[in-house]
Design an enzyme around this catalytic site. Structure first.
Site, short mmCIF file in Angstrom:
data_model
loop_
_atom_site.label_atom_id
_atom_site.label_comp_id
_atom_site.label_asym_id
_atom_site.label_seq_id
_atom_site.Cartn_x
_atom_site.Cartn_y
_atom_site.Cartn_z
N THR A 13 -39.31 -8.21 4.91
CA THR A 13 -39.12 -8.59 3.51
C THR A 13 -39.78 -7.49 2.68
O THR A 13 -40.82 -6.96 3.09
CB THR A 13 -39.75 -9.95 3.14
OG1 THR A 13 -41.16 -9.86 3.24
CG2 THR A 13 -39.22 -11.07 4.03
N TYR A 71 5.25 -7.05 -20.14
CA TYR A 71 4.97 -5.86 -19.35
C TYR A 71 4.41 -4.72 -20.20
O TYR A 71 4.93 -4.41 -21.26
CB TYR A 71 6.25 -5.38 -18.66
CG TYR A 71 6.05 -4.14 -17.85
CD1 TYR A 71 5.48 -4.21 -16.58
CD2 TYR A 71 6.39 -2.89 -18.35
CE1 TYR A 71 5.26 -3.06 -15.82
CE2 TYR A 71 6.18 -1.74 -17.60
CZ TYR A 71 5.62 -1.83 -16.34
OH TYR A 71 5.39 -0.69 -15.60
N ASN A 77 10.94 -4.89 -13.27
CA ASN A 77 9.64 -5.55 -13.34
C ASN A 77 9.43 -6.55 -12.23
O ASN A 77 8.42 -6.55 -11.53
CB ASN A 77 9.49 -6.29 -14.68
CG ASN A 77 9.10 -5.36 -15.80
OD1 ASN A 77 8.84 -4.19 -15.56
ND2 ASN A 77 9.06 -5.87 -17.02
N GLN A 104 1.06 -0.13 -14.06
CA GLN A 104 1.48 0.72 -12.94
C GLN A 104 0.26 1.36 -12.28
O GLN A 104 0.23 1.58 -11.07
CB GLN A 104 2.43 1.80 -13.44
CG GLN A 104 2.99 2.63 -12.30
CD GLN A 104 3.90 3.75 -12.80
OE1 GLN A 104 4.47 3.65 -13.87
NE2 GLN A 104 4.01 4.79 -12.01
N GLU A 132 -22.79 6.12 7.09
CA GLU A 132 -22.97 6.58 5.71
C GLU A 132 -21.66 6.43 4.93
O GLU A 132 -21.66 6.05 3.76
CB GLU A 132 -23.42 8.04 5.70
CG GLU A 132 -24.78 8.23 6.38
CD GLU A 132 -25.11 9.71 6.55
OE1 GLU A 132 -24.61 10.31 7.52
OE2 GLU A 132 -25.83 10.24 5.70
N LYS A 138 -1.65 0.11 -9.02
CA LYS A 138 -1.17 0.28 -7.65
C LYS A 138 -2.06 1.19 -6.81
O LYS A 138 -2.44 0.83 -5.69
CB LYS A 138 0.25 0.85 -7.67
CG LYS A 138 1.34 -0.17 -7.86
CD LYS A 138 2.68 0.53 -7.71
CE LYS A 138 3.83 -0.43 -7.55
NZ LYS A 138 5.10 0.33 -7.40
N SER A 175 -24.84 19.25 13.13
CA SER A 175 -25.18 19.99 11.91
C SER A 175 -24.80 21.45 12.11
O SER A 175 -24.91 21.98 13.22
CB SER A 175 -26.69 19.87 11.66
OG SER A 175 -27.16 20.95 10.89
N ASN A 215 -25.90 12.85 13.93
CA ASN A 215 -25.95 12.00 12.73
C ASN A 215 -24.89 10.90 12.77
O ASN A 215 -23.77 11.14 13.20
CB ASN A 215 -25.72 12.86 11.50
CG ASN A 215 -26.74 13.98 11.39
OD1 ASN A 215 -27.93 13.75 11.57
ND2 ASN A 215 -26.26 15.18 11.14
#
Lengths: 368, 368, 368, 368
Positions: free
Chosen positions: B112, B276, B67, B281, B249, B284, B236, B244
């Site tokens: 805006t 524990y 641990n 685990q 993105e 992680k 494309s 692109n």
């Protein structure tokens, strides 16, 4: 400030100061109404001052926009609320320490994988929550430092052209540590800072959720290490014998409510373009709800801790022999045996004590 | 330390130090295998040392548990990764500033509600992201301070009985700022600290998501304020003319991926009892994925910024007359007209300029 | 289909069919490599066929785009995986029923607020999870119906101009129930359908999380109603006596992992404009992870159920007198006493039995 | 039913029916108060009936618990609300179709990667949202089917011992399709069903979020394809010329609010043990908020669609030559050229048309 840069003359300044003082007095008596025509408090104030002082009132909105007004009011509220949270956290740590002062030396089983594992004490158990709370204080203090930037004067998010407004003076007068210089950052930080603030609340609630989980387990009749005062329990409409610690269930669940509020704020400000977007208005509800819930939960847990009783006898009875297996192994180590040999020796003894061989545990995780 | 408290004699110390040095050398050549029978790297090391040095090897696990070993290794990794993130943030701020150094004075519309509102500049626009990043640095620095507590010696979460282990020395030798005193807090903090660390990553990603959103809008042919280098674009398979900006993105979307990782860690440690639980685990994977994604995204954005070109002409063409309405109103204010009067005067002029009356906007929000 | 509308002549059709058969054979032997230059499997196939058959290969991409190819491949995979999930759900229900067949009549306490409340039976307890799973089957069946729409022929998201492609025939040949008519909906549904599918997985995982929570509580030594086979347990590196039901902890935690995957997909497709955005590529990882984890967890729980043993004696011992308070009250009702009077009579008896007055529970919730 | 099984005699039945009718009448006039002493409406009713009819009132709670009463009331509310949502979805689809009836044939650019890609039409564009809504109808219909199980008679979650209550009759009389047989499933389904229901709301809101995103982009002056009626717009307190489509921003953001409500419900019911836990009370707020917000947003979008105007000229002007590149390539295909050759031919023409070489796009994703 508007007087300082020549927008208001002496007489207008006096008129407006009096008008604002009147509004405060009215509001304190709950007699300052905001009508739908006013749209919000800021316009209501301007309308009141204009009705009262004419030209001076029509000057009050100079050099600002509702965007930076709303943001400023929000930050002032946040600073105050963080202060309340920090106070409640202090109180909670004190309440944890008070239980440890009463019963800290009582031993009880420590659990791993929900199985009794090794002895621990009430002081170590509750101390872990106090230690977590002290780390949370640092998170909230950073949140306070981040929101302590004055957005007034960033106007609609692109600053105030033409007029020589004095942002330092304004920030100083309304109690901010510094000016938030970049006007577009004032807008960009809307929601971001609230998300961080709510992350701090989530940290606090996480500690409470975990403590509540322990307490609920330890108050089952099967564990029975802890007893809660009747004042924080409720009954059942069907089962005449029940006394339930509802408040702990509500604290446990409130973690997820605050998490939900945080996630709203984190998500709804994503993928927006720079500059004000009305979307951010919907960060207010989650902010108020998330911070309010956290404050309530801290205070409720303090109440629980105040009346909490540790059942020494039940704790002692639960400290059975196998919990000392590690201690026995380490005693062999202190006498010179290598740890791994001592480990195997004690494991064998344990198996004999239980009158059955200790089956080999599985090696490979079934899921992972 | 085990030598210092008399568990290892001089010879065993030398044997183990040599054995560990061998493991490092083997691992660097990728020749230190971890088999399923070893379960994990920690046991593989013990097995190797035991095979090599016998008794000394069987002593290596003294005063610790998997641990606290796992937790210690994790914290060391986190400290290193936060350093990398801080470095990448610095680089990103420099890259933002480099664009402003080239083109900061170029004016472009500020928006805006996604509508052109007032003029701003490239310097103010990109400066807002730099300001956000500087606040994020403070969050990551706090995360670093919080994880910089040494859990080694907390063992299975209830400390080491019998043996007089020296936790201060161990913490110092492996480079931690301080000891995490309370053993149960070491376990309680598992996941909590990771959640806070990921909150810091979320803050960083939020800035990148927003900058990517601006850049994608500004590189549409309809806006056209910004041009990206072909090296960060793709084509494309169907439409022969397309170029692109996929990388933006992916950065935009990665915000939500990191958010998802954060939420896993925040949620899966909830409602666990103290000590524990194997659940942790599963923190992680999200931790590695979330921090890795953030580092990748920062670096990718730096690449984009390096090749980014501002189209001055397109920006200038977009600064149309109505964007100066606020400036005109404030010029009237500077000449002595109350703001609200100036506002109405300019609003009327705008309506005339557009050759149609400015319809009254709705007052009541339809949703809220 | 391309042959049917005259794009391919007879010879080209034969060439391509042979080429595709070769690819399948190579792939099965793991000998069909996809290089970085190929970008992905679809282009690798086209490149292979072009190298093999020249002109015929250069015709293979006619009437489609990578967008609809990827989407089609994804839907085929989803249909197959939902089938596997439905099969594993069936198996899980059978495994629950098998335990009830063995030990369904065993009585054990039912809990409310984590406090022993009234008697229940193993059959009612495990039957509740089977009932939940049967509702989940309906959700997954709807998910299957929704994804069973063929997107092939929607090309880049705006359909195929000029060529008279036959979408009905294509959909039929590759096993879809119907054509997804609107090409822009094919793109809009990317991520939406995956989010719904993952919502179904979340429902399934919710049941498993709850059953795991019960089992972990019931396998504590303090409750002890249930025993798990050693094959699903693991040991401790420090504590020689431990046997832990890690698999249940991993199942419990996996709920939140699948939830995290769901939330990524739900969030990263938000606020995008119509038409393909590369963001959606990042829905794949979460989809694969979320569905895979759900399938693993179902299978792991089946393993647990297969070896699960109910401890009749521990269950019987836990059915203490106060759990029958409701039954006693309702017996008085059956004899003619109004329920509320019977409730108060039994509550009084309970207090006497415990030799102390039943303190009045608090009325007002402390948090809400 | 209580009369049918002999708990109430004829006179008591009449008394209670009259009492209940009085409560309905009082409540309709807002004159049926629920005091803190009553705790909730259910107890208030019992107290009223007991005050009015004595013994008969004290019998009203026979065979049930507040748990199943609350659950039953909730399900009845949910059934009604799903009906409202289905009605609003129908209306929304009609409103989409009405715009297409007016302007469906108008061509406009379709976008991929936010770049103009190929021509589409208003009918295809808005039709994609209608198609999504029709799939959402199926999700809500399933939600309706799932909640249409009567929990009354499951009492505190373990059924009603001793008394021969007739659950089929009760379910039928209050309008449920079937009985929820397993009492423990009634409790387990609390929150689960609400989570599924909110998943349906999230699906609906996703469509609205995406349509709002399109509309906000298309109403920028830079795109200008769409114009909204002034009645759904608001002004600015600083900038005299502004008209903003706030309602769309609020709809866009509301997606994330509903998502947040969903995630609260999904998370706060996790890791609970079987049987009632007070945590589930906190699912109510999110349920009411999430369903209410969805209904509001659907209605607000209907208002927007009703006044929406397509600007044919702006759309036509945006359909520039390069958008027809795919069409030109496919025309060459129709004339016999292999697709890949046609693709390269047109790509070259495009590069020449732009008077500059089309730079090679990058191949490797920078992030992913």
């Amino acid at each position: 400030m508007l007087h300082g840069i020549g927008i208001l003359n002496d007489e207008e300044l006096v008129q407006l100061e009096r008008g604002l003082a009147d509004i405060v007095a009215l509001a304190e008596r709950n007699e300052f109404p905001i009508t739908p025509q006013d749209e919000d408090g800021h316009t209501a104030i301007e309308n009141f001052l204009t009705a009262r002082s004419g030209e001076a009132g029509r000057k009050i909105h100079t050099g600002r926009s509702r965007n930076d007004q709303v943001l400023t009011a929000l930050r002032l509220w946040e600073k105050e609320q963080i202060g309340l949270l920090l106070g409640a956290l202090d109180k909670y740590v004190e309440d944890l320490e008070a239980v440890s002062a009463r019963a800290g030396n009582v031993g009880l089983p420590g659990y791993t994988h929900m199985q009794a594992a090794m002895p621990t004490t009430v002081a170590m158990w509750l101390g872990s929550f106090a230690a977590a709370a002290l780390d949370d204080v640092e998170v909230l203090q950073l949140a306070l430092r981040l929101v302590d930037q004055c957005p007034l004067g960033t106007a609609a998010g692109f600053g105030v052209p033409v007029l020589p407004i004095d942002r330092e003076r304004v920030a100083h007068e309304i109690g901010f540590a510094r000016v938030q210089e970049n006007p577009m950052y004032a807008q960009l930080s809307r929601g971001r800072m609230e998300a961080f603030l709510l992350s701090g609340c989530v940290q606090v609630m996480h500690g409470l959720n975990r403590l509540a989980s322990d307490l609920m387990l330890f108050t089952t009749r099967e564990f029975g290490f802890v007893e809660l005062p009747a004042s924080v329990c409720t009954g059942s409409s069907l089962m005449p014998q029940k006394r339930n610690a509802d408040v702990l269930e509500l604290i446990r669940a409130s973690y997820h409510v605050v998490r939900g509020e945080e996630s709203k704020v984190q998500n709804l400000t994503a993928s927006l373009i720079s500059g004000y977007n009305r979307d951010v208005q919907l960060t207010k509800g989650p902010l108020f709800a998330g911070m309010g819930k956290t404050l309530d939960a801290l205070r409720a847990m303090s109440l629980v801790l105040t009346g909490l009783r540790i059942d020494d006898q039940a704790c002692a009875a639960a400290l059975t022999a196998e919990l000392y297996a590690t201690e026995r192994a380490l005693t062999l180590v202190a006498e010179g045996m290598p740890f791994r040999d001592a480990y195997h020796r004690v494991a064998e003894d344990e198996a004999n004590r239980r009158h059955r061989p200790l089956e080999e545990p599985g090696v490979h995780p079934l899921i992972g």
